[in-house]
Every structure is written in structure tokens, then in C-alpha cells.
Design an enzyme around this catalytic site. Structure first.
Site, mmCIF file in Angstrom:
data_model
loop_
_atom_site.group_PDB
_atom_site.id
_atom_site.type_symbol
_atom_site.label_atom_id
_atom_site.label_comp_id
_atom_site.label_asym_id
_atom_site.label_seq_id
_atom_site.Cartn_x
_atom_site.Cartn_y
_atom_site.Cartn_z
ATOM 1 N N THR A 240 3.871 -11.338 -8.753
ATOM 2 C CA THR A 240 2.783 -11.424 -7.788
ATOM 3 C C THR A 240 1.458 -11.349 -8.545
ATOM 4 O O THR A 240 1.434 -11.101 -9.758
ATOM 5 C CB THR A 240 2.840 -10.280 -6.769
ATOM 6 N N GLU A 241 0.356 -11.520 -7.828
ATOM 7 C CA GLU A 241 -0.955 -11.398 -8.482
ATOM 8 C C GLU A 241 -1.150 -10.001 -9.058
ATOM 9 O O GLU A 241 -1.592 -9.843 -10.208
ATOM 10 C CB GLU A 241 -2.080 -11.681 -7.472
ATOM 11 N N TYR A 242 -0.826 -8.989 -8.267
ATOM 12 C CA TYR A 242 -0.990 -7.611 -8.729
ATOM 13 C C TYR A 242 -0.082 -7.332 -9.920
ATOM 14 O O TYR A 242 -0.482 -6.708 -10.892
ATOM 15 C CB TYR A 242 -0.663 -6.624 -7.597
ATOM 16 N N ASP B 268 0.850 -1.188 0.000
ATOM 17 C CA ASP B 268 0.000 0.000 0.000
ATOM 18 C C ASP B 268 0.889 1.242 0.000
ATOM 19 O O ASP B 268 1.749 1.393 0.870
ATOM 20 C CB ASP B 268 -0.886 -0.006 1.251
#
Length: 214
Positions: free
Chosen positions: A191-193, A118
Site C-alpha cells: 500500500t502507499e503507507y 487506524d
């Protein structure tokens, strides 16, 4: 990110204590004993659904990986992936990275991964960024001599902030990439993102930061 609550997740993870380590403070300073070997230990803070550590664990069987994720409704997916793959060198902590000093001993870790954290873009939230000075102090305490942080993000502002934070703290910057997927960097695990951003042709920023000799 809005999370779908899975009330059964916590109980299911408790049924798999070999993958999601319960009461990790009891293992502090003894992670090599838990893994049953003296391989290097790499920790990902904010591991999400575990795609990165799954890929890393498969690619590097002689490294032990620990993923920290505080949201059990997310971590349950990571646990299921590792369980299905039958990996013995990847485990998770369902904990908050703020408490990381409670889980590891001084000089116990070889490397930290910080992936797509974040950005906390508002100035008043600066202290929550995982590359803020107070977090760097914790990482330095837990890392072995000349330990490393490997950092990836899609957020240019966070990347610029982190480069400044690393430099101000005295870390040595290596392999700084302003467009990872169009660079010659080898061995990247997404990663997924990152996979979503890559499919949208978004730029990925990456660097490695090394602590100087103590």
C-alpha cells in the site's frame, strides 16, 4: 492524517459509475452480475488511494476486487489510477465500512483485506477498530465458507490486539509474520503507507485469519 478537500471529487466519481459504484445497496447479492463473471470477490476495507488494489487487480485478473473508502478526496486518486490502467476487475464504493451489511449479501465475499487501518489506540475507542468483535461478526456473515481476513499493519499494539481478537472469536491464524519484508512471504503488494514505512526500515506485521466451517 489531514485531508486536502477536493470539492470536485464527488461529481467526478459520479461521472465514472463503472468504477465508483453508486447506490451499492442495489447490487447487494448481485456483484457477480455486475462484474459479468463468477470469479472470487475480494474486498479491501479502507482502500485509501488504491495502490494496493491496483497492484492486486493487475496481478490477479481472475479475481474481482472491491475497495471501500469513505473519503472522496482520497478515493478520487484510486479511481483515476484504475481508470488509467483500464482495469475491469477493480471497483470502489465511496461508503463507510460501518454500513457494509447494506452492500453485500450473506456469503458473497471470499476474502477481506484490512491494511494499515487506524489503530484507535485509546481503550475507549476499541469498538472503532476494524478487527473488533462487532466487525468480525459482519465479516463472517458476508464471507463464504472458511472465508479469510488478510491483515497488515505497522502498529505493534494493534497487531497484538488483533491477534487476540481473532483468536478469541475462534479464527484460525495462518502465516503470522512479525517482519513481513524480511520474511519469505511471496506475492506481497504494498500500500502507499507500507511503501513509506518500508523505505524507513519500519517493521510490518501481517497475518491471515480464517473462519472455521459454519
Amino acid at each position: 492524517m489531514r485531508l486536502r478537500h477536493k470539492p470536485w471529487a464527488k461529481e467526478e466519481m459520479e461521472k465514472n459509475p463503472n468504477i465508483v459504484i453508486q447506490n451499492p445497496s442495489r447490487v447487494k447479492g448481485k456483484w457477480s452480475e455486475l462484474f459479468g463473471n463468477h470469479h472470487p470477490i475480494y474486498v479491501e476495507v479502507g482502500t485509501g488511494k488504491g495502490q494496493f488494489l491496483l497492484g492486486m487487480g493487475q496481478a490477479h485478473p481472475n479475481v474481482n476486487f472491491i475497495g471501500i473508502e469513505k473519503y472522496d478526496s482520497v478515493l478520487i486518486t484510486a479511481m483515476e489510477r484504475v481508470k488509467e490502467a483500464g482495469l475491469s476487475n477493480v471497483v470502489f464504493l465511496n461508503e463507510d465500512v460501518e454500513e457494509i451489511l447494506d452492500f453485500f449479501g450473506e456469503g458473497e465475499i471470499n476474502r477481506f483485506f484490512i491494511n494499515f487501518t487506524d489503530p484507535w489506540p485509546k481503550n475507549r475507542h476499541e469498538k472503532r477498530r476494524l478487527t473488533y468483535q462487532s466487525f468480525l461478526e459482519k465479516y463472517e456473515l458476508l464471507l463464504k465458507e472458511q472465508g479469510e481476513i488478510h491483515f497488515k499493519t505497522d502498529n505493534q499494539g494493534l497487531f497484538e490486539y488483533s491477534l487476540h481478537s481473532f483468536s478469541k472469536y475462534g479464527l484460525i491464524l495462518n502465516h503470522v509474520s512479525l517482519d513481513l519484508h524480511n520474511s519469505n512471504f511471496e506475492g506481497n503488494v504494498m500500500t502507499e503507507y507500507e511503501q513509506k514505512f518500508h523505505e524507513r526500515n519500519m517493521r510490518i506485521y501481517r497475518c491471515e485469519a480464517v473462519f472455521r466451517q459454519k
